[in-house]
Every structure is written in structure tokens, then in C-alpha cells.
Design a protein around this motif. Structure first.
Motif, short mmCIF file in Angstrom:
data_model
loop_
_atom_site.label_atom_id
_atom_site.label_comp_id
_atom_site.label_asym_id
_atom_site.label_seq_id
_atom_site.Cartn_x
_atom_site.Cartn_y
_atom_site.Cartn_z
N ALA A 114 0.79 -1.23 0.00
CA ALA A 114 0.00 0.00 0.00
C ALA A 114 0.83 1.28 0.00
CB ALA A 114 -0.96 -0.02 1.16
N ASP A 115 0.45 2.17 0.86
CA ASP A 115 0.99 3.53 0.83
C ASP A 115 2.41 3.70 1.36
OD1 ASP A 115 -1.42 4.37 3.39
OD2 ASP A 115 -0.66 2.46 2.72
N ASN A 116 3.04 2.61 1.77
CA ASN A 116 4.38 2.81 2.31
C ASN A 116 5.48 2.62 1.27
OD1 ASN A 116 4.11 0.05 2.19
ND2 ASN A 116 3.63 -0.09 4.37
N GLY A 117 5.11 2.34 0.05
CA GLY A 117 6.08 2.28 -1.04
C GLY A 117 7.19 1.27 -0.88
N PHE A 118 6.90 0.16 -0.24
CA PHE A 118 7.92 -0.85 -0.03
C PHE A 118 8.07 -1.69 -1.30
CE2 PHE A 118 10.12 -4.40 1.75
CZ PHE A 118 10.82 -3.88 2.82
N HIS A 119 9.31 -1.85 -1.77
CA HIS A 119 9.59 -2.60 -2.97
C HIS A 119 9.99 -4.04 -2.60
CE1 HIS A 119 12.23 -2.97 -6.86
NE2 HIS A 119 11.39 -3.95 -6.72
N ALA B 90 7.72 -6.27 6.89
CA ALA B 90 8.59 -6.17 5.74
C ALA B 90 9.88 -5.51 6.23
CB ALA B 90 7.94 -5.31 4.66
N VAL B 91 10.99 -6.07 5.83
CA VAL B 91 12.27 -5.58 6.29
C VAL B 91 13.07 -5.01 5.13
CG1 VAL B 91 14.35 -6.16 7.56
CG2 VAL B 91 12.25 -7.45 7.96
N CYS B 92 13.56 -3.80 5.29
CA CYS B 92 14.38 -3.20 4.22
C CYS B 92 15.76 -3.82 4.24
CB CYS B 92 14.49 -1.69 4.40
SG CYS B 92 15.51 -0.93 3.13
N VAL B 93 16.16 -4.37 3.10
CA VAL B 93 17.47 -5.04 3.03
C VAL B 93 18.61 -4.05 3.10
CG1 VAL B 93 16.63 -7.04 1.74
CG2 VAL B 93 17.40 -5.01 0.49
N SER B 94 18.30 -2.80 2.92
CA SER B 94 19.34 -1.77 2.94
C SER B 94 19.51 -1.15 4.32
CB SER B 94 19.03 -0.71 1.89
OG SER B 94 19.90 0.38 2.00
N LYS B 132 10.84 2.79 0.97
CA LYS B 132 10.70 3.95 0.09
C LYS B 132 12.02 4.72 -0.05
CE LYS B 132 7.14 6.18 1.43
NZ LYS B 132 5.96 6.97 1.74
N GLU B 133 12.69 4.92 1.06
CA GLU B 133 13.90 5.75 1.06
C GLU B 133 15.10 5.07 0.38
OE1 GLU B 133 11.92 5.37 3.82
OE2 GLU B 133 11.02 7.33 3.43
N CYS B 134 15.18 3.75 0.48
CA CYS B 134 16.36 3.06 -0.03
C CYS B 134 16.21 2.51 -1.44
CB CYS B 134 16.72 1.91 0.90
SG CYS B 134 17.14 2.41 2.58
N ASP B 135 15.02 2.52 -1.98
CA ASP B 135 14.78 1.90 -3.28
C ASP B 135 15.57 2.55 -4.42
OD1 ASP B 135 13.79 0.40 -5.30
OD2 ASP B 135 11.67 0.87 -4.94
N PRO B 136 16.47 1.77 -5.07
CA PRO B 136 17.26 2.31 -6.17
C PRO B 136 16.43 2.45 -7.46
CG PRO B 136 17.86 0.03 -5.77
CD PRO B 136 16.84 0.39 -4.76
N ASN B 137 15.38 1.64 -7.58
CA ASN B 137 14.49 1.72 -8.75
C ASN B 137 13.06 2.00 -8.31
OD1 ASN B 137 16.80 -0.10 -9.31
ND2 ASN B 137 15.94 -0.08 -11.36
N PRO B 138 12.78 3.21 -7.96
CA PRO B 138 11.43 3.48 -7.42
C PRO B 138 10.38 3.49 -8.54
CG PRO B 138 13.00 5.29 -6.98
CD PRO B 138 13.58 4.43 -8.05
#
Lengths: 138, 138
Positions: A114-119, B90-94, B132-138
Motif C-alpha cells: 500500500a501507501d508505504n512504497g515498499f519494494h 517487511a524488512v528493508c534489506v538496505s 521507500k527511502e532506499c529503493d534504487p528503482n522506485p
DNA sequence: ATTACTGCAAAGCATTTGCAGACTG
DNA sequence: CAGTCTGCAAATGCTTTGCAGTAAT
């Protein structure tokens, strides 16, 4: 220790401890911890130190021959041969046996956080419950 | 440290360290490790020892006020207030930020571990990827 | 012969435990 | 006041690291 059957990972020097670790993993029916591997080697002639086993496992993981995971909050890491397939595990809450899942429940899931933009790149699923032997209500 | 707003867990003696821990968890935007809690308390007047924090967290988990989990193979345990809802992360890998998932991908999954007779009681899902902040391909 | 690997010891990190004094109800 | 908590220290369990001798190519 039975003979080595696996194809030896490319670019890895062949040594006795490494052969032992690989052999144990080959004959394992489920993922093993470093300690598991340690004790399964001890039965035989050669003694391989735990620290060495950790170093070997790290190398194998690096080379893609072995996969490292953990299940059940905060336990030891477990290792198994890399069969290059998408896999998840079910853990018995009673005996802690680990059962490999052959079907992935996430197959058809379209990730949308959703709105948190997690890839989303990947996922991990664990199931908890009773294995056949421990189930009080079969 | 801001005032305590949560309802105090029944049958738990009210002490300063416990109030501190609960307060930190209340104001947390994501699950925290014991160390996180420790450092967030330190900023203030009272010093609460790490071992005490672990003991308090254990008590709170026992009382059902707090939930304990781990994410990303083999890291520290994380704790958060129990909101009595089915949740995954969800965990950011970065940057390793932890994002709560509001939709459970397993909702419609009918567990069937085929021929191994595993009786599924629950599950745990983790997603990996970029925030959102770490995504290289948003 | 060189370089990488391993036995062994010791350190590291998150977490747990023991104990006596301090605090809560 | 009795029993429970907590500061503090030390132990624990899994994992990592350092070093020097040993083995592999």
C-alpha cells in the motif's frame, strides 16, 4: 563417513573437513545446525572443530552450494544443500522437527504494501504446528 | 519520559523500570530490540539495566501486553505492544527498517502440507525488499 | 614453494541467571 | 513487613576471529 558424491563446488580447495561437512549435508534428511553437523562428524574418525565448520559453511553459502536459514524465533542457524528451489519450512512446536514445504502459499500473492512504497524482493514463510508424531488431535 | 497512558497490565507490580519500558514501547513507531529500549530510556533520568529490561519484557510477553518476534535471519529479538492483531513485517534489506504489513498474504491460504501430516497452527511471513527511502528503482 | 586452510584458544554479542540490597503493596 | 523487583556481575550459548602450524595445488 560415506564417500563424496556431490559435484565439488568450483574454485574450492578439496580438504578433508570440507568433504566431511558436505557429506553430512548430503545425507541429512532435514536442515542441520553447525552443532548438528559437528556431532555427526564426530562419530567418525576425523575431528573437525566447530569454528572450522562455521568457516566452511560460510564458504559454501558464499559459493552457492549451501543455504542458510533460521526458523522459530531466534534459534541457531540451520544449513542445507542448495537445491535451487523456492522453499519454506514447517516447524513442529513440540519436537521442533523441521518439515520442508513443497507448496508455496505465497505463489499467487501480489505484493502491495500500500501507501508505504515498499519494494518487495522476496519473502519467507514459516508454518507452526504439530508434526505427524506429536499431533494430539490427529 | 512522557507520562504513562497505557492501561497497566493486571497483576503486575508498578515500578519505575517497568513504567519506563512500557512508555518507550508506547511511543515507538516500530518494534524495538531490548537494546533500543535501553538507549531510549538512558536519555532520561533513570537508568534501567539491560538485564532488567529483558526480565521486564519477558514478564510483559507472559502477561500478553507485549509481543516478541525476530526478523531477518538470526538477529536480535524485537518487541512491541500487543495490539491483538494478525501482523507481519517487511524488512528493508538496505537500512533494515521494519515496516508493518497491514494485509496478510496468507489470509486465503488453506494449509495442506500434503503427505507429511503436519497440523498447521499458525504462520509467520516476512517480506524483504527496499523501503521507500532506499529503493534504487522506485 | 606459496598460499590457503584448520586446530585451537579466546573474544564477541545477545540474552540469561545469581545474589543481596531496595522497593512495592 | 513479606515478598517481589532491580542493580550489578558474571555466566551462557551460538558464532566469529586471531594466530601459527599444516596441508593443498
Amino acid at each position: 563417513m560415506k564417500e563424496i558424491q556431490t559435484v565439488w563446488p568450483v574454485g574450492v580447495k578439496k580438504t578433508k573437513p570440507r568433504a566431511c561437512v558436505l557429506s553430512v549435508l548430503e545425507h541429512a534428511e532435514s536442515p542441520l545446525s553447525a552443532m548438528d553437523i559437528y556431532s555427526r562428524i564426530e562419530k567418525d574418525t576425523s575431528t573437525v572443530w566447530l569454528s572450522t565448520i562455521y568457516r566452511i559453511l560460510e564458504l559454501f553459502v558464499e559459493k552457492g552450494v549451501v543455504v542458510k536459514t533460521t526458523v522459530m524465533n531466534n534459534e541457531m542457524a540451520i544449513y542445507e544443500l542448495n537445491h535451487y528451489q523456492h522453499k519454506h519450512y514447517a516447524v513442529c512446536v513440540s519436537c521442533r522437527k523441521i518439515v520442508a514445504m513443497n507448496n508455496c502459499p505465497m505463489e499467487k500473492f501480489v505484493p502491495k504494501l500500500a501507501d508505504n512504497g515498499f519494494h518487495v524482493l522476496g519473502h519467507k514463510v514459516e508454518m507452526y504446528g504439530y508434526c505427524k508424531e506429536c499431533d494430539p488431535n490427529p
